[in-house]
Design a protein around this motif. Structure first.
Motif, PDB file in Angstrom:
ATOM      1  N   LEU A 179      96.515 -36.084 -44.591  1.00  0.00           N
ATOM      2  CA  LEU A 179      97.282 -35.453 -43.503  1.00  0.00           C
ATOM      3  C   LEU A 179      98.547 -36.260 -43.211  1.00  0.00           C
ATOM      4  O   LEU A 179      99.632 -35.706 -43.042  1.00  0.00           O
ATOM      5  CB  LEU A 179      96.432 -35.383 -42.221  1.00  0.00           C
ATOM      6  N   THR A 180      98.379 -37.586 -43.162  1.00  0.00           N
ATOM      7  CA  THR A 180      99.528 -38.450 -42.876  1.00  0.00           C
ATOM      8  C   THR A 180     100.538 -38.396 -44.020  1.00  0.00           C
ATOM      9  O   THR A 180     101.749 -38.329 -43.788  1.00  0.00           O
ATOM     10  CB  THR A 180      99.061 -39.903 -42.653  1.00  0.00           C
ATOM     11  N   LEU A 181     100.027 -38.401 -45.245  1.00  0.00           N
ATOM     12  CA  LEU A 181     100.919 -38.337 -46.412  1.00  0.00           C
ATOM     13  C   LEU A 181     101.704 -37.024 -46.396  1.00  0.00           C
ATOM     14  O   LEU A 181     102.912 -37.001 -46.615  1.00  0.00           O
ATOM     15  CB  LEU A 181     100.094 -38.446 -47.705  1.00  0.00           C
ATOM     16  N   HIS A 182     101.000 -35.941 -46.082  1.00  0.00           N
ATOM     17  CA  HIS A 182     101.659 -34.641 -46.015  1.00  0.00           C
ATOM     18  C   HIS A 182     102.730 -34.638 -44.915  1.00  0.00           C
ATOM     19  O   HIS A 182     103.846 -34.147 -45.109  1.00  0.00           O
ATOM     20  CB  HIS A 182     100.630 -33.538 -45.749  1.00  0.00           C
ATOM     21  N   HIS A 183     102.356 -35.218 -43.780  1.00  0.00           N
ATOM     22  CA  HIS A 183     103.300 -35.308 -42.656  1.00  0.00           C
ATOM     23  C   HIS A 183     104.568 -36.062 -43.096  1.00  0.00           C
ATOM     24  O   HIS A 183     105.692 -35.625 -42.833  1.00  0.00           O
ATOM     25  CB  HIS A 183     102.613 -36.009 -41.477  1.00  0.00           C
ATOM     26  N   LEU A 184     104.372 -37.178 -43.811  1.00  0.00           N
ATOM     27  CA  LEU A 184     105.520 -37.968 -44.292  1.00  0.00           C
ATOM     28  C   LEU A 184     106.394 -37.150 -45.237  1.00  0.00           C
ATOM     29  O   LEU A 184     107.620 -37.214 -45.177  1.00  0.00           O
ATOM     30  CB  LEU A 184     105.026 -39.191 -45.067  1.00  0.00           C
ATOM     31  N   GLN A 185     105.726 -36.361 -46.103  1.00  0.00           N
ATOM     32  CA  GLN A 185     106.480 -35.579 -47.087  1.00  0.00           C
ATOM     33  C   GLN A 185     107.316 -34.481 -46.442  1.00  0.00           C
ATOM     34  O   GLN A 185     108.303 -34.041 -47.017  1.00  0.00           O
ATOM     35  CB  GLN A 185     105.516 -34.974 -48.127  1.00  0.00           C
ATOM     36  N   THR A 186     106.903 -34.049 -45.248  1.00  0.00           N
ATOM     37  CA  THR A 186     107.682 -32.996 -44.581  1.00  0.00           C
ATOM     38  C   THR A 186     108.864 -33.559 -43.786  1.00  0.00           C
ATOM     39  O   THR A 186     109.700 -32.804 -43.305  1.00  0.00           O
ATOM     40  CB  THR A 186     106.810 -32.179 -43.598  1.00  0.00           C
ATOM     41  N   LEU A 187     108.897 -34.892 -43.626  1.00  0.00           N
ATOM     42  CA  LEU A 187     109.978 -35.483 -42.831  1.00  0.00           C
ATOM     43  C   LEU A 187     111.259 -35.612 -43.660  1.00  0.00           C
ATOM     44  O   LEU A 187     111.203 -35.961 -44.838  1.00  0.00           O
ATOM     45  CB  LEU A 187     109.579 -36.877 -42.335  1.00  0.00           C
ATOM     46  N   SER A 188     112.392 -35.348 -43.019  1.00  0.00           N
ATOM     47  CA  SER A 188     113.678 -35.547 -43.695  1.00  0.00           C
ATOM     48  C   SER A 188     113.990 -37.048 -43.688  1.00  0.00           C
ATOM     49  O   SER A 188     113.325 -37.820 -42.995  1.00  0.00           O
ATOM     50  CB  SER A 188     114.780 -34.805 -42.935  1.00  0.00           C
TER      51      SER A 188
END
Ligand SMILES: [Zn+2]
Ligand SMILES: [Zn+2]
Length: 266
Positions: free
Chosen positions: A50-59
């Motif tokens: 979840l955290t990795l996915h969250h990071l990947q969505t950040l600009s």
């Protein structure tokens, strides 16, 4: 030792024994809190993706802000002892989700720098790659963290200067020079004082008469409330001496705290 490390060490050297003891104590508990946090994140088969996915969505901009907020929370550990006329500041601690993301991002950067081939595997394998790396670094630090203060200070200074370098590298070094408003909490906390003699308001150049309620900044300079409030909506500095009030702007606040460290280290 580079310039930034020297500045932090210089500022720390001005602390008295009591303050130094408190700094070491707060840094070592913060260090263990973060280690614990990172370990549990890497252990969790749900929180990690979840955290990795969250990071990947950040600009890039959002990632920069995340690192900036993490840096700000770290700088506060030192500057809390250095600010003599300390204005009211709000808490800078990160929320759990942001701390997760910040720690994971920093770990990824570190692994990318030291073992770039390790991250060439699929992201599904990253958790075990990072776990192995983390166990290795934690164990090597464990020996030194028994009690020596330099073992606590070294990782702290290393992280702080790395964040600072990152922010400069992505171009926030110059941007940090821009004007920012004072934080609402700091403005609300400013005291009103009754004048005992006539003083000139440096903004409107008119004399503030005796007996009048005026605003006093932490640097002791006085102004008409009606003159100062619009000023603080645009700038967080005293019109007379450029004393900086806290700001809600993360980069502006880092610049302010870094300025305190630089001033103390001279
Ligand atoms: Zn005025
Ligand atoms: Zn002033």
């Amino acid at each position: 030792m580079d310039e930034k490390e020297k500045k932090i060490m210089g500022a720390i050297s001005t602390l008295n024994t009591h303050q130094f003891f408190h700094l070491i104590h707060s840094l070592s508990s913060e260090f263990w809190r973060q280690q614990h946090h990172l370990c549990s994140l890497l252990q969790s088969p749900t929180r990690f993706p979840l955290t990795l996915h969250h990071l990947q969505t950040l600009s890039l901009h959002q990632k920069t802000l995340l690192i900036a907020r993490y840096l700000l929370s770290m700088l506060t550990h030192i500057t809390i002892f250095l600010e003599t006329n300390k204005p009211n500041t709000s808490t800078t601690a990160l929320r759990v989700k942001d701390l997760d993301a910040a720690l994971l991002l920093m770990l990824l950067c570190q692994v990318h720098q030291q073992e770039p081939q390790a991250l060439q595997r699929s992201t599904a394998q990253w958790r075990s790659v990072l776990k192995d790396y983390q166990v290795g670094t934690s164990l090597s630090m464990l020996g030194g963290l028994g009690g020596s203060s330099s073992a606590v200070l070294t990782p702290f200074i290393d992280i702080t200067t790395r964040c600072q370098t990152f922010l400069e590298a992505v171009g926030c070094g110059d941007e940090m020079e821009r004007e920012v408003a004072a934080s609402v909490a700091a403005v609300v906390a400013l005291p009103s004082v009754e004048l005992s003699g006539g003083v000139e308001c440096a903004i409107c150049k008119e004399e503030m008469r005796e007996g009048r309620e005026v605003c006093e900044l932490p640097c002791d300079h006085l102004f008409h409330w009606m003159c100062l409030l619009p000023w603080l909506k645009k700038k967080n500095t005293c019109p007379c001496c450029r004393f900086q009030l806290p700001t809600d702007d993360v980069l502006g606040e880092i610049q302010r705290l870094w300025g305190i460290i630089v001033t103390k280290s001279i």
